[in-house]
Write an enzyme that holds these catalytic residues in place. Structure first.
Site, PDB file in Angstrom:
ATOM      1  N   GLY A  64       0.836  -1.200   0.000  1.00 52.16           N
ATOM      2  CA  GLY A  64       0.000   0.000   0.000  1.00 52.16           C
ATOM      3  C   GLY A  64       0.866   1.244   0.000  1.00 52.16           C
ATOM      4  O   GLY A  64       2.078   1.170   0.211  1.00 52.16           O
ATOM      5  N   GLY A  77       0.527   5.605   1.096  1.00 47.81           N
ATOM      6  CA  GLY A  77      -0.308   6.689   1.614  1.00 47.81           C
ATOM      7  C   GLY A  77       0.471   7.981   1.518  1.00 47.81           C
ATOM      8  O   GLY A  77       1.534   8.035   0.869  1.00 47.81           O
ATOM      9  N   GLN A 128       2.305   9.367   3.524  1.00 44.02           N
ATOM     10  CA  GLN A 128       3.642   9.378   4.129  1.00 44.02           C
ATOM     11  C   GLN A 128       4.631   8.467   3.424  1.00 44.02           C
ATOM     12  O   GLN A 128       5.815   8.489   3.738  1.00 44.02           O
ATOM     13  CB  GLN A 128       3.545   8.931   5.587  1.00 44.02           C
ATOM     14  CG  GLN A 128       2.757   9.886   6.451  1.00 44.02           C
ATOM     15  CD  GLN A 128       2.380   9.216   7.753  1.00 44.02           C
ATOM     16  OE1 GLN A 128       1.595   8.276   7.785  1.00 44.02           O
ATOM     17  NE2 GLN A 128       2.951   9.679   8.841  1.00 44.02           N
ATOM     18  N   ASP A 131     -10.882  12.702  10.363  1.00 43.12           N
ATOM     19  CA  ASP A 131     -10.469  12.395   8.997  1.00 43.12           C
ATOM     20  C   ASP A 131     -10.500  10.892   8.718  1.00 43.12           C
ATOM     21  O   ASP A 131      -9.664  10.379   7.986  1.00 43.12           O
ATOM     22  CB  ASP A 131      -9.051  12.958   8.764  1.00 43.12           C
ATOM     23  CG  ASP A 131      -8.734  13.086   7.288  1.00 43.12           C
ATOM     24  OD1 ASP A 131      -9.676  13.237   6.487  1.00 43.12           O
ATOM     25  OD2 ASP A 131      -7.536  13.046   6.941  1.00 43.12           O
TER      26      ASP A 131
HETATM   27  P1  AMP Z   1      -0.952   4.673   5.320  1.00 44.94           P
HETATM   28  O1  AMP Z   1       0.369   5.111   4.793  1.00 44.94           O
HETATM   29  O2  AMP Z   1      -0.933   4.376   6.780  1.00 44.94           O
HETATM   30  O3  AMP Z   1      -2.044   5.620   4.903  1.00 44.94           O
HETATM   31  O4  AMP Z   1      -1.276   3.275   4.610  1.00 44.94           O
HETATM   32  C1  AMP Z   1      -1.457   3.180   3.208  1.00 44.94           C
HETATM   33  C2  AMP Z   1      -2.073   1.840   2.854  1.00 44.94           C
HETATM   34  O5  AMP Z   1      -1.178   0.777   3.219  1.00 44.94           O
HETATM   35  C3  AMP Z   1      -3.378   1.526   3.590  1.00 44.94           C
HETATM   36  O6  AMP Z   1      -4.485   2.045   2.893  1.00 44.94           O
HETATM   37  C4  AMP Z   1      -3.390   0.012   3.587  1.00 44.94           C
HETATM   38  O7  AMP Z   1      -3.874  -0.464   2.346  1.00 44.94           O
HETATM   39  C5  AMP Z   1      -1.909  -0.343   3.676  1.00 44.94           C
HETATM   40  N1  AMP Z   1      -1.531  -0.601   5.088  1.00 44.94           N
HETATM   41  C6  AMP Z   1      -1.010   0.287   5.951  1.00 44.94           C
HETATM   42  N2  AMP Z   1      -0.764  -0.299   7.147  1.00 44.94           N
HETATM   43  C7  AMP Z   1      -1.162  -1.592   7.021  1.00 44.94           C
HETATM   44  C8  AMP Z   1      -1.185  -2.722   7.912  1.00 44.94           C
HETATM   45  N3  AMP Z   1      -0.736  -2.629   9.171  1.00 44.94           N
HETATM   46  N4  AMP Z   1      -1.659  -3.888   7.444  1.00 44.94           N
HETATM   47  C9  AMP Z   1      -2.100  -3.998   6.160  1.00 44.94           C
HETATM   48  N5  AMP Z   1      -2.104  -2.964   5.288  1.00 44.94           N
HETATM   49  C10 AMP Z   1      -1.642  -1.774   5.689  1.00 44.94           C
END
Ligand code: AMP
Length: 417
Positions: free
Chosen positions: A33, A35, A37, A151
């Protein structure tokens, strides 16, 4: 720790456009994934002997927005301990000194998919209500710690195939500027409440609006209020729910009120029209009852005026949700947040760098001293770089549900209570 020893503990591997430099205990990295960050990978942790998720924060101190978010996330993730909030297993940086400090890696429990993937699925009432119940438990726990999210969105909520759910982040800092008249920048805002869109004061049930939007999307399989920007989004809200009352308009500040009052007036639609029976499973009397309960809950959550919207506690008592009620989940003791100025902090890049570095070092110290249930910092000879399995490193294949070796299928969600 001596420099050579530290260097030997890490290895680097390319993941899409990014390079992950991680402890050797973490093997078989695959992108799952991305995001705001950065990139998130799944990996196998040879110390804990389980799959984990690793998020890389690249130079998190580079500007106020990144730094505040990273620092807040680090501090809060360390304090919060609830089954519906993602847990932190480890934090590390491969750099050896404050001067060299660049990146932070957060190691978390690995989940199977985010809610965007679940929204595509046809869920029965049992699964839908259980997912909502867990969202509400997580939100209630954050509120008990004084954290109002503001959010929540499907990409920041993750699930496992056994239908367990966790919230991934802590939302907007109290001081975060937002509102109709702010310059737009690219983030998902579809789930933000009217009081956030309109720059009003807010209370805890601001988060109920997001739950309502997410629930609606799970039922409709379409975003409820998909606005190109806040103005377009506000139009989508009033077209469906109707122009709010004069009583509400009086709560707006003058410039926003002028804008809102000058929009065309809409009567809105009834919840029976917005969410007709066909959207719900309805082949039994039990399901008919559940559909009307679900619709009733939606109608109490999607209320523009927050003073008339259901609260988190009331939602947990709603018949559609209360079937899952377990006091140990709903009323878990709130975490103590030590940094009272967390949201007010303003620092220079160098100060942020030092603050974040200290948090990472503090984690390492506490782990070493056994204050946090966690693994030893060093793996020694147990895992060597030679034994790495190759990683796909293909960001185009990025999806939590593509990696069969890690049981990451959003699959049929099992609901086991
Ligand atoms: P984030 O950077 O926290 O917004 O995460 C971006 C994407 O990564 C999320 O939408 C999930 O699809 C995936 N992701 C983040 N953390 C996890 C986790 N602990 N387990 C599984 N997928 C994750």
């Amino acid at each position: 720790m001596n420099r050579n020893k530290r260097e030997k503990e890490y290895y680097s591997i390319d993941v899409g456009d990014s390079t992950f430099t991680v402890l050797k205990r973490y093997q078989n990295l695959r992108p799952i994934g991305s995001g705001a960050q950065g990139i998130v990978c799944s990996a196998y942790d040879h110390v804990l002997e389980r799959n984990v998720a690793i998020k890389k924060l690249s130079r998190p101190f580079q500007n106020q927005t990144h730094a505040k978010r990273a620092y807040r996330e680090l501090v809060l993730m360390k304090c919060v301990n609830h089954k519906n909030i993602i847990g932190l297993l480890h934090v590390f940086t491969p750099q050896k000194t404050l001067e060299e400090f660049q990146d932070v890696y957060l190691v978390m429990e690995l989940m199977d998919a985010n809610l965007c993937q679940v929204i595509q699925m046809e869920l029965d009432h049992e699964r839908l209500s259980y997912l909502l119940y867990q969202m509400l438990c997580g939100i209630k726990h954050l509120h008990a710690a004084g954290i109002i999210h503001r959010d929540l969105k499907p990409s920041n909520i993750v699930v496992k195939s056994d239908c367990t759910l966790k919230i991934l982040d802590f939302g907007l800092a109290r001081t975060a500027a937002t509102g109709l008249l702010m310059t737009p920048y690219v983030v998902t805002r579809y789930y933000r409440a009217p009081e956030v869109i309109l720059g009003m004061g807010y209370q805890a049930n601001v988060d109920i609006w997001a739950v309502g939007c997410i629930m609606a999307e799970m039922v409709r399989h379409k975003i409820l209020f998909p606005g190109r920007d806040y103005i377009d989004q506000w139009n989508k809200v009033i077209e469906q729910l109707g122009t709010p009352s004069q009583e509400f308009l009086l709560k707006l500040n003058q410039s926003v009120r002028t804008y809102v009052e000058n929009r065309p007036r809409y009567a809105g639609y009834s919840f029976e029209k917005l969410f007709p029976d066909v959207l719900f499973p309805a082949d039994s009397d039990h399901n008919k009852l559940k559909a009307s309960q679900a619709r009733d809950l939606l109608s109490q959550m999607l209320v523009i005026d927050a003073s008339k919207r259901i609260s988190v506690d009331e939602a947990l008592q709603h018949p559609y949700i209360s079937v899952w009620f377990d006091p140990s989940e709903v009323e878990a003791p709130p975490p103590a947040i030590n940094d009272k100025q967390l949201d007010e902090r303003e620092h220079t890049v160098d100060e942020w760098k030092e603050l974040i570095y200290k948090e990472v070092m503090d984690w390492e110290e506490r782990t070493k001293n056994g204050l946090i249930r966690g693994p030893p910092a060093s793996l020694g000879a147990a895992v060597s770089n030679d034994s790495h399995e190759s990683s796909t490193n293909d960001v185009s294949s990025m999806s939590t549900d593509t990696d069969s070796s890690q049981e990451t299928s959003a699959g049929p969600l099992r609901c086991c209570r």
